[in-house]
Design an enzyme around this catalytic site. Structure first.
Site: not given
Ligand code: NI
Length: 167
Positions: A46, A51, A93-94, A135-136, A139
């Site tokens: 995701g 981000q 998480c990226l 999670h997304e 963000h």
């Molecule tokens: Ni993330």
């Protein structure tokens, strides 16, 4: 299409609340294309627009396993309209490369959003997909994994990320 740079903790831009998309137009569709390419290049499941430094309420998810065909889903102006159950899930998480942490989430969620044609859709999710949605969505509200764990764990993550950033 282009692979964009993914912002990493503790970049302040990850903590801002993102703005709703006014109109789903070609600019938004180009953003979505870049986000998908960026997510696949980073091997993530995701990615949310903040981000890559774009403060809009958009995220992409693909929870297909490596041996399955890709299944990209796009969520514009998403809302989690129902949550059920509780589950602990080991998340990554990226924006926190190399770090995973156990977080308490709803087990099942219902999400309503716009697709790339500006049409409203609603879906139910469980398992990894439900976790990724929550999670997304976090963000988009400037919330990170560090906001979902104990103070002790948060300090450890903070220390680890600052050490990495300094290297
Ligand atoms: Ni993330």
């Amino acid at each position: 299409m282009a692979v964009r740079t993914i912002l990493e903790y503790p970049d302040k831009r990850l903590t801002y609340e993102a703005r709703p998309v006014d109109t789903v137009d070609d600019d938004v569709r180009r953003l979505v294309d870049d986000m998908a390419e960026t997510m696949y290049a980073a091997k993530g499941v995701g990615l949310a627009a903040p981000q890559i430094g774009v403060s809009l309420r958009v995220f992409v998810i693909d929870t297909a396993a490596d041996d399955e065909p890709s299944a990209l889903l796009v969520f514009i102006n998403p809302e989690i309209v129902d949550k059920q159950g509780v589950v602990l899930w080991e998340e990554g998480c990226l924006s926190f490369p190399g770090i995973t942490v156990e977080i308490e989430r709803a087990e099942r969620v219902t999400v309503r959003a716009l697709n790339v044609n500006g049409e409203t859709f609603e879906l139910n999710a469980d398992g990894l997909f439900a976790i990724a949605l929550q999670h997304e969505n976090d963000h988009l509200n400037g919330k990170l994994m560090t906001d979902r764990v104990s103070l002790l764990k948060r300090r450890m993550m903070d220390r680890e990320m600052r050490k990495r950033a300094a290297e």
